[in-house]
Motif scaffolding. Structure first.
Motif: not given
Length: 275
Positions: A33-42, A219-228
């Motif tokens: 998500l960071k690579k895609d330009g999002f601001s991410v808080t955990i 599979q973080p890419d799968v999860v990130a794609a849904l969020i994106d």
């Protein structure tokens, strides 16, 4: 160019972990998500009580400076169901997560499992806290996670407070906010059938993918794609107690957004074909 920078949509993402683990499991999703330009808080919830975890999550939302996508895994789904009523929340993403209704708790949802479904290897409470059997952790929680990492997750379990499981929902945010749900088809902690039932009841847009309960790790890419994908929804409004959205999705130039799309039941489309 990242999706976040082109969507003109929600650019803040808040990730909420579940029981037995901490927020470090989101690292892979965070990086995508960071690579895609999002601001991410955990969010690092103590998982001692639902009310306490909701309060911690709301503090994270207050620091966003704008609308955010709120994401929950497992017990984190209960947390976002309650915390998602915060006005800073634009939408909800459930990742192999509990999505309780009003008056429900994680404890009530897991009380009577159907015959034949896998039963999570939860050990008897110790001083008010729960742990998973380390010897069975990988097979039940993280079957598709690299063996060394799964072993580390088992050995670094975070005690899950019994009180957190019994915390009830006052008003489920999914009744007023758009929601998305990722069903992990190989989950042995929350049966996929239960995930489908909860997601349907919530009126969520559902994506199914092969993966264990720890699909967000493996599979973080799968999860990130849904969020994106969800973040491309530009604005959300509530009129007369009913949720509406205005949407645009820059990935599909041959499609244009609906002017308004009422969210009732499973959302089947966000866009319509260009004439």
């Amino acid at each position: 160019m990242s999706h976040a920078s082109t969507a003109n949509g929600v650019k803040n993402v808040v990730l909420v972990h579940g029981g037995f683990v901490d927020g470090s499991g989101w690292e892979g999703v965070y990086k995508v998500l960071k690579k895609d330009g999002f601001s991410v808080t955990i969010v690092q919830n103590p998982t001692l009580s639902l009310a306490g975890d909701v309060a911690v999550t709301k503090r994270a939302l207050a620091a966003q400076g704008g609308q955010a996508i709120l994401v929950g895994h497992s017990y984190g789904g209960a947390v976002i169901t309650e915390a998602g009523n915060d006005p800073n929340v634009a939408g909800l993403v459930y990742v192999a997560a509990f999505a309780p209704d009003k008056g429900e708790s994680v404890a009530s949802l897991i009380k009577d499992p159907p015959p034949g479904v896998p039963v999570p290897p939860i050990l008897p409470p110790r001083d008010g806290y729960l742990f998973l059997d380390k010897a069975k952790f990988a097979a039940s929680f993280a079957a598709d996670v690299e063996a060394g990492k799964a072993a580390f997750m088992a050995d670094s379990q975070v005690p899950w407070g019994v009180d957190a499981l019994s915390g009830t929902i006052s008003e489920p945010a999914w009744k007023r906010k758009p929601s998305w749900y990722l069903v992990a088809k190989d989950d042995r902690m929350i049966p996929p059938a239960a995930q489908r039932l909860m997601s349907k009841r919530a009126g969520a847009t559902v994506v199914e993918h092969s993966g264990s309960h720890a699909i967000y790790v493996s599979q973080p890419d799968v999860v990130a794609a849904l969020i994106d994908n969800e973040s491309t929804l530009k604005t959300f409004v509530v009129e007369n107690g009913k949720p509406y959205l205005r949407a645009e999705n820059p990935r599909y130039p041959n499609l244009i957004p609906q002017e308004e799309l009422k969210i009732q039941g499973v959302m089947v489309a966000l866009v319509r074909k260009r004439k």
